[in-house]
Design an enzyme around this catalytic site. Structure first.
Site, PDB file in Angstrom:
ATOM      1  CG  ASP A  33      -2.278   0.666   0.945  1.00 24.75           C
ATOM      2  OD1 ASP A  33      -2.276   1.904   0.911  1.00 24.75           O
ATOM      3  OD2 ASP A  33      -3.309  -0.013   0.773  1.00 24.75           O
TER       4      ASP A  33
ATOM      5  CD1 TRP B 120      -7.959   4.838  -9.188  1.00 22.37           C
ATOM      6  CD2 TRP B 120      -6.709   4.066 -10.865  1.00 22.37           C
ATOM      7  NE1 TRP B 120      -7.839   5.842 -10.108  1.00 22.37           N
ATOM      8  CE2 TRP B 120      -7.069   5.398 -11.161  1.00 22.37           C
ATOM      9  CE3 TRP B 120      -5.921   3.372 -11.793  1.00 22.37           C
ATOM     10  CZ2 TRP B 120      -6.689   6.044 -12.323  1.00 22.37           C
ATOM     11  CZ3 TRP B 120      -5.533   4.010 -12.957  1.00 22.37           C
ATOM     12  CH2 TRP B 120      -5.909   5.326 -13.219  1.00 22.37           C
ATOM     13  CG  ASP B 121      -7.230   5.097  -2.256  1.00 22.83           C
ATOM     14  OD1 ASP B 121      -8.413   5.487  -2.320  1.00 22.83           O
ATOM     15  OD2 ASP B 121      -6.672   4.801  -1.183  1.00 22.83           O
TER      16      ASP B 121
ATOM     17  CB  CYS C  18      -9.787   2.168  -3.052  1.00 23.83           C
ATOM     18  SG  CYS C  18      -9.770   2.745  -1.333  1.00 23.83           S
TER      19      CYS C  18
ATOM     20  CG  ASP D  34     -10.375   3.691   4.078  1.00 26.88           C
ATOM     21  OD1 ASP D  34     -10.063   2.807   3.251  1.00 26.88           O
ATOM     22  OD2 ASP D  34     -10.125   4.897   3.904  1.00 26.88           O
TER      23      ASP D  34
END
Length: 726
Positions: free
Chosen positions: A365, A476-477, A525, A547
């Site tokens: 991450d 993919w945030d 995300c 989250d």
């Protein structure tokens, strides 16, 4: 499945034997909605009434007594010609007035479903759906509208979208374009929406619809930080298994509006589409604008019927086909184990323990590119910090692959740090309004994805990491809302296009990158579920649900999201206790049981687990793998109970030979009787054995009477029933 026209050319009837949708052409001029619901053989004017004339209104142009625009059930209503309810299309024509008078031109059945350029949409083989095209125009305004209705052979669903063309000689300014408008008869309805915030997504709100306009939406630049792009109108008293529902969903990832108007006389108009508060669009002569596709879902079988309709549509007609039936790997995410402080030693240790426990994918991450161990720098440059990770991402991938695991990497491609080389080089690439200091969110700005050069920069960067084949998974945030929404690439008069162009640019990047790397598993995300929508699922087959990994909160969050999205699209992780977000303590078994019907993952520091806990995790993963195929492909149900302290959900295998039911008891209540839950979707003529107790029950018995939850004097307890047909 058929789309048929009445012999006099005044009625079109869409039906697949399960649902019907009927449109009538009034005086060969105006499109009126007449029926949507359970299938009928034909429509003969049933239910149509001419209401008494209302005072202070206007009359229909031909002088017919008691007929007026403000009561007609228009298919695609427009303002300015005596309909004072919510319009679906608002545009300024050559006169500058927002008056549009759409009149019928033609209708036909298309040989195949048309594409929606630049937007995600449903797809189907020619024998799986039929599409009706209706053309209407207003020559005075210089507008032609193509209305598209698609019906699927095996679903209680109609999808709709429009193409709006400028046929005039001057520019047209679109101010409001809804993707779907539906008229419903006067009766009582309950309005169901999903609301929430970061770490508390997808809460269900259900209230009686009242006179006036009720509206939800998003102006954040993403679809769902506060509300899902979804709502439903329910028959009062609807349960999980009974009751009539009309469900609405938008296949779109940006700003949206969903509105329901109940007029003084009880008639209902429901709409969903782009948010008119954050949208305008200029159409030059000859140009066209395509609306996002909207989904209209009918259920006569309660919430489970609606749930399964959405699930089938997403699995079979939205999700990338490569991933529809593919097994998702059990993963370990590094975030709660390392946060920003990543190192090769930590990665190798976690990967080794993960391999020993049966985990299949290690995900690195945030932190791998940061100059420090916080969120204040480096976003946008995407250069691995060699001081943290000597040898870079290739070295990390080789370590993880050497353990026999797949390797995944976290990105937040849409953001840029003020403290980055990219921002120093291209300060004009961010979304910003000249003259104002841009607002930071999580120490970030957002790149202007409406610009072609920004899209190309992101594509070049992503190709650089993915072309070597070392990365098996991308998370993919997107962690901040749009603010200061303006683009330096647009003139002042077209800044109302910036938010939608951002989403179109995002889709352009996603389309190319997922086509080039079809075997890479992408997970969406946005600080959890802030952009969990059907549009993203067209490119990414799964999304990080929240989250918040607390087991108790996840029951509510997952129960909300699975009203719309299949279990295979939802990431559910077991984390440490006390939970990092809530401080709540739950047992390892409870944390696992809450996750086991979805995409299982772990998000904790395995070195802090005791040997006994690691043994239990290994057993959990082995059990999950043994059942993963049918659990992900099966039909998800929720069971009704009068005990609000308990939640029960289950998955039945496609062949009805297996069922897994999980019951979550929030708090032990000594004053309440044991909760009983009836199962759903079993074969009533067969018997089923409980694998834990060996007891045998009839399928009809389980569905009519149900199972009783044992009396356990603990809070946050789960019960698992695995039933196998004998």
């Amino acid at each position: 499945m058929s789309i048929t026209f009445h012999s006099d050319g005044s009625i079109v009837h869409l039906t697949n034997g399960t649902i019907s949708y009927v449109i009538e052409l009034l005086d060969h001029t105006y499109l009126l909605h007449r029926y949507f619901g359970q299938a009928i053989r034909a429509w003969h004017g049933t239910g149509v009434t001419i209401p008494s004339k209302r005072s202070y209104t206007t009359e229909y142009a031909d002088g017919t007594q008691n007929l007026y625009f403000d009561a007609l059930p228009f298919e695609y209503p427009t303002p300015g010609r005596s309909d004072y309810r919510l319009p679906a299309l608002t545009a300024e024509g050559p006169s500058g007035a927002a008056v549009v008078d759409l009149k019928f031109c033609s209708w036909q059945v298309l040989p195949q479903k048309p594409a929606v350029p630049g937007l995600p949409m449903t797809f189907s083989a020619p024998d799986e759906s039929e599409t009706l095209e209706i053309v209407c125009s207003d020559p005075v305004a210089g507008i032609k509208v193509y209305l598209y209705y698609t019906i699927f052979h095996d679903l209680n669903i109609i999808t709709r979208h429009q193409r709006i063309e400028n046929t005039g000689k001057t520019a047209i300014r679109l101010r409001n374009v809804q993707s779907l408008s539906l008229e419903l008869p006067a009766r009582d309805y309950e309005l169901l929406t999903l609301y929430g915030c970061h770490a508390k997504e997808a809460n269900q709100s259900r209230a009686l619809l009242h006179q006036g306009v009720q509206r939800i939406g998003s102006c954040y630049g993403s679809s769902s930080p506060r509300h899902q792009p979804f709502f439903a109108l329910l028959q009062p008293g609807t349960t999980e298994q009974t009751g009539e529902i009309y469900g609405f969903q938008l296949i779109y990832s940006g700003n949206f509006s969903a509105a329901v108007e109940k007029d003084t006389f009880g008639q209902v108009r429901a709409q969903i589409g782009l948010n008119p508060d954050t949208f305008t669009w200029t159409l030059e002569p000859g140009e066209a604008f395509d609306t996002p596709e909207a989904v209209l879902n009918y259920s006569a079988n309660g919430l489970n019927g609606m749930r399964q309709g959405f699930h089938k549509l997403i699995r079979n007609h939205i999700m990338p086909p490569r991933w529809r039936d593919a097994q998702r790997p059990v993963l370990l995410n590094s975030w709660e184990a390392m946060y920003y402080d990543v190192s090769l030693d930590k990665i190798e240790t976690q990967a080794q323990l993960a391999k020993e426990l049966g985990i299949e994918l290690f995900v690195l991450d945030d932190g791998w590119f940061r100059a420090g161990n916080d969120s204040r720098s480096s976003m946008g440059d995407w250069t691995c910090n060699q001081n943290k990770l000597p040898g870079g991402i290739d070295r990390v991938a080789s370590i993880v692959h050497a353990k026999g695991l797949k390797f995944g990497l976290w990105f937040e491609p849409e953001a840029v740090s003020p403290n980055s080389q990219l921002y120093r080089t291209h300060p004009d690439w961010i979304v910003h309004v000249p003259g104002y200091a841009p607002v930071e969110g999580r120490h970030e700005y957002l790149l202007d994805l409406g610009r072609a050069e920004v899209q190309q920069y992101l594509l070049d960067m992503l190709h650089g990491y993915l072309a070597g084949g070392q990365i098996d998974y991308i998370k993919w945030d997107m962690n901040r809302p749009l603010t200061d929404v303006a683009s330096s690439a647009l003139p002042p008069g077209r800044q109302g296009e910036a938010a939608h162009r951002y989403i179109l640019g995002l889709y352009a990047v996603l389309d190319e990158i997922t086509r080039c790397y079809p075997d890479v598993l992408f997970e969406g995300c946005s600080s959890g579920g802030a952009r969990f929508d059907a549009g993203m699922l067209h490119y990414f087959p799964q999304n990080w649900t929240s989250d918040n990994t607390d087991a108790c909160d996840r029951v509510t969050i997952q129960s909300g999201f699975d009203l719309l999205y299949p279990q295979s699209t939802m990431g559910a992780h077991v984390s440490i206790t006390p939970n990092h977000q809530t401080g709540r303590s739950t047992t390892l078994d409870t944390r696992y049981q809450v996750c086991r019907l979805y995409n299982l993952g772990y998000e904790l520091d395995l070195t802090l687990c005791t040997p006994e806990e690691r043994d239990e995790i290994a057993r959990q993963i082995a059990a999950y793998k043994a059942q993963r195929s049918w659990l992900m492909a099966g039909t998800l149900f929720h069971s009704q109970s009068s005990d609000q302290n308990c939640t029960a959900w289950s998955v039945v295998s496609p062949d009805q030979t297996q069922c897994m039911m999980i019951v979550f008891q929030k708090l032990y209540n000594p004053l309440s009787s044991c909760a009983r839950f009836a199962l759903c979707g079993l074969d009533p003529a067969s018997d089923y054995r409980d694998t834990a107790t060996g007891k045998v029950y009839g399928g009809d018995e389980l569905m009519q009477i149900g199972l009783t939850v044992p009396l356990v004097k603990h809070d946050f307890t789960t019960f698992c029933f695995h039933l196998v047909k004998i």
